[in-house]
Design an enzyme around this catalytic site. Sequence first.
Site, PDB file in Angstrom:
ATOM      1  N   ARG A  72       0.866  -1.192   0.000  1.00 15.32           N
ATOM      2  CA  ARG A  72       0.000   0.000   0.000  1.00 15.32           C
ATOM      3  C   ARG A  72       0.893   1.229   0.000  1.00 15.32           C
ATOM      4  O   ARG A  72       1.750   1.378   0.865  1.00 15.32           O
ATOM      5  CB  ARG A  72      -0.926  -0.118   1.230  1.00 15.32           C
ATOM      6  CG  ARG A  72      -1.130   1.064   2.059  1.00 15.32           C
ATOM      7  CD  ARG A  72      -2.199   0.853   3.113  1.00 15.32           C
ATOM      8  NE  ARG A  72      -1.716   0.347   4.406  1.00 15.32           N
ATOM      9  CZ  ARG A  72      -0.948   1.010   5.251  1.00 15.32           C
ATOM     10  NH1 ARG A  72      -0.499   2.193   4.944  1.00 15.32           N
ATOM     11  NH2 ARG A  72      -0.586   0.468   6.397  1.00 15.32           N
ATOM     12  N   TYR A  85       5.976   4.095  11.073  1.00 23.13           N
ATOM     13  CA  TYR A  85       6.227   2.648  11.126  1.00 23.13           C
ATOM     14  C   TYR A  85       6.752   2.032   9.827  1.00 23.13           C
ATOM     15  O   TYR A  85       7.024   0.840   9.785  1.00 23.13           O
ATOM     16  CB  TYR A  85       4.953   1.902  11.572  1.00 23.13           C
ATOM     17  CG  TYR A  85       3.727   2.130  10.695  1.00 23.13           C
ATOM     18  CD1 TYR A  85       3.526   1.372   9.547  1.00 23.13           C
ATOM     19  CD2 TYR A  85       2.786   3.100  11.010  1.00 23.13           C
ATOM     20  CE1 TYR A  85       2.416   1.575   8.741  1.00 23.13           C
ATOM     21  CE2 TYR A  85       1.670   3.320  10.215  1.00 23.13           C
ATOM     22  CZ  TYR A  85       1.492   2.543   9.085  1.00 23.13           C
ATOM     23  OH  TYR A  85       0.402   2.741   8.285  1.00 23.13           O
ATOM     24  N   HIS A 101      -2.555   4.062   5.843  1.00 22.11           N
ATOM     25  CA  HIS A 101      -3.713   3.151   5.962  1.00 22.11           C
ATOM     26  C   HIS A 101      -5.014   3.852   5.580  1.00 22.11           C
ATOM     27  O   HIS A 101      -5.850   3.317   4.871  1.00 22.11           O
ATOM     28  CB  HIS A 101      -3.792   2.619   7.399  1.00 22.11           C
ATOM     29  CG  HIS A 101      -5.022   1.825   7.662  1.00 22.11           C
ATOM     30  ND1 HIS A 101      -5.185   0.550   7.197  1.00 22.11           N
ATOM     31  CD2 HIS A 101      -6.160   2.146   8.310  1.00 22.11           C
ATOM     32  CE1 HIS A 101      -6.388   0.108   7.560  1.00 22.11           C
ATOM     33  NE2 HIS A 101      -6.988   1.055   8.228  1.00 22.11           N
TER      34      HIS A 101
HETATM   35  C1  LIG Z   1     -12.352  -6.568  14.487  1.00 21.58           C
HETATM   36  C2  LIG Z   1     -11.582  -5.324  14.201  1.00 21.58           C
HETATM   37  N1  LIG Z   1     -10.424  -5.092  14.828  1.00 21.58           N
HETATM   38  C3  LIG Z   1      -9.711  -3.977  14.556  1.00 21.58           C
HETATM   39  C4  LIG Z   1     -10.172  -3.067  13.641  1.00 21.58           C
HETATM   40  C5  LIG Z   1      -9.377  -1.813  13.332  1.00 21.58           C
HETATM   41  N2  LIG Z   1      -8.753  -1.975  12.023  1.00 21.58           N
HETATM   42  C6  LIG Z   1      -9.310  -1.440  10.917  1.00 21.58           C
HETATM   43  S1  LIG Z   1      -8.434  -1.805   9.554  1.00 21.58           S
HETATM   44  C7  LIG Z   1      -7.285  -2.661  10.439  1.00 21.58           C
HETATM   45  C8  LIG Z   1      -6.098  -3.273   9.770  1.00 21.58           C
HETATM   46  C9  LIG Z   1      -6.445  -4.254   8.738  1.00 21.58           C
HETATM   47  O1  LIG Z   1      -5.312  -4.551   7.993  1.00 21.58           O
HETATM   48  P1  LIG Z   1      -5.330  -5.539   6.787  1.00 21.58           P
HETATM   49  O2  LIG Z   1      -6.386  -6.574   6.997  1.00 21.58           O
HETATM   50  O3  LIG Z   1      -3.953  -6.027   6.554  1.00 21.58           O
HETATM   51  O4  LIG Z   1      -5.815  -4.655   5.563  1.00 21.58           O
HETATM   52  P2  LIG Z   1      -5.161  -3.359   4.916  1.00 21.58           P
HETATM   53  O5  LIG Z   1      -5.849  -2.181   5.575  1.00 21.58           O
HETATM   54  O6  LIG Z   1      -3.711  -3.401   5.183  1.00 21.58           O
HETATM   55  O7  LIG Z   1      -5.479  -3.410   3.455  1.00 21.58           O
HETATM   56  C10 LIG Z   1      -7.594  -2.665  11.791  1.00 21.58           C
HETATM   57  C11 LIG Z   1      -6.786  -3.324  12.814  1.00 21.58           C
HETATM   58  C12 LIG Z   1     -11.412  -3.349  13.012  1.00 21.58           C
HETATM   59  N3  LIG Z   1     -11.906  -2.524  12.087  1.00 21.58           N
HETATM   60  N4  LIG Z   1     -12.093  -4.471  13.304  1.00 21.58           N
END
Ligand SMILES: Cc1ncc(C[n+]2csc(CCOP(=O)(O)OP(=O)(O)O)c2C)c(N)n1
Length: 343
Positions: free
Chosen positions: A253, A266, A257
């Site tokens: 990415r 980070y 985020h």
């Molecule tokens: C159950 C839950 N835990 C934590 C979050 C907070 N959160 C939102 S996105 C995210 C990271 C997700 O990362 P990834 O699955 O690798 O997808 P990316 O955003 O990197 O594409 C987190 C921890 C959430 N939305 N739901």
Amino acid sequence: MAIKTDQKPRHTALGLTLDDAKGMYRAMLLTRMLGERMMQMNRMGRAAFVGVADGHEAAEVGSAWVITRGHDWVHPYYRDVGVALVLGQTAKDQFLGVFAKATDPNSGGRQVVNQFSSPEANIVTGSVCIATQFPQAAGIALAIKIRKEDRVVFTYGGDGSTSPGDFHEAVNFAAIHKLPVIFVIENNLFAISTPTSKQMSVPNVADRAAGYGIPGLIADGTDVLDVYAKTKEAADRARRGEGPSIVEVKCYRYQPHSSDDDDSRYRSKDLLKEWQAKDPVDKGRDYLLSEGVPQPELEAMRAEIAAEIERSIDEAESAPDPRAEDLLEHVYAKEGIPGGTRA
Ligand SMILES: Cc1ncc(C[n+]2csc(CCOP(=O)(O)OP(=O)(O)O)c2C)c(N)n1
């Protein structure tokens, strides 16, 4: 120009036409240009919050190109702008969501951005809680199996979404019952600030498939045709009744985020440069040039997309806001309408 050989072009070998390859490139370029413009709009104070897909274009477009629109089912996650565009959403739809307008096709401006939804394209709207899409996708696949249909469910998530139990319960259930569902995992090495090494003790998400006795394929997320090939392999298998697969797409990415994140805390700039050197959109352009598509045609495509984005912003910004009196619509069921919330 690439040296021509007797070998078939890669897209032909995969059963795709040159128009497919051009369409894939256009969808990737639109995803990228939308992402860049949305981040600008956010920094200008015109968009409250955005989540963009820069760097994920090949992962999303290559996998979505396998989907038969309106036949297969799709349960995406918030990063999947490219999936939504391939399945018929427009640039304007994206801005209607970003500006939380009443005509936003996803939720009428009620949900956070990028909770994609389309009854025509069988896109099931999601929840902000990551990984909740996976058990629902397995459930849809179970219904497909019971009805003996030849549809496939494509569900998407990031590497981080393979940590919650929902992912494992869904994959386990789908594997036991040989359900037609594909778990496309866009592994961009981080779940917000958490690196994959702090989420799993195996090097690849695809390695997790062995624990459930299903295939785990790895696709190069900088190469749209490789993503298409691996996803197609999994979809063909599912359509033959042989069950689910995990398709892990390695990508990166480029942006934080979300517009609320500061990724300089980070991630290093060097890592970004490393990935940008093998950029999926640039690679898509180079492929078309090597297949004889004239440069001016690609330049015209870029200009046309830029104009489409500006027109979309104007139209979406001036679209009506949701009405305050509709605030509780779709929240509580109305008496006399089973499960219904409409007056
Ligand atoms: C159950 C839950 N835990 C934590 C979050 C907070 N959160 C939102 S996105 C995210 C990271 C997700 O990362 P990834 O699955 O690798 O997808 P990316 O955003 O990197 O594409 C987190 C921890 C959430 N939305 N739901």
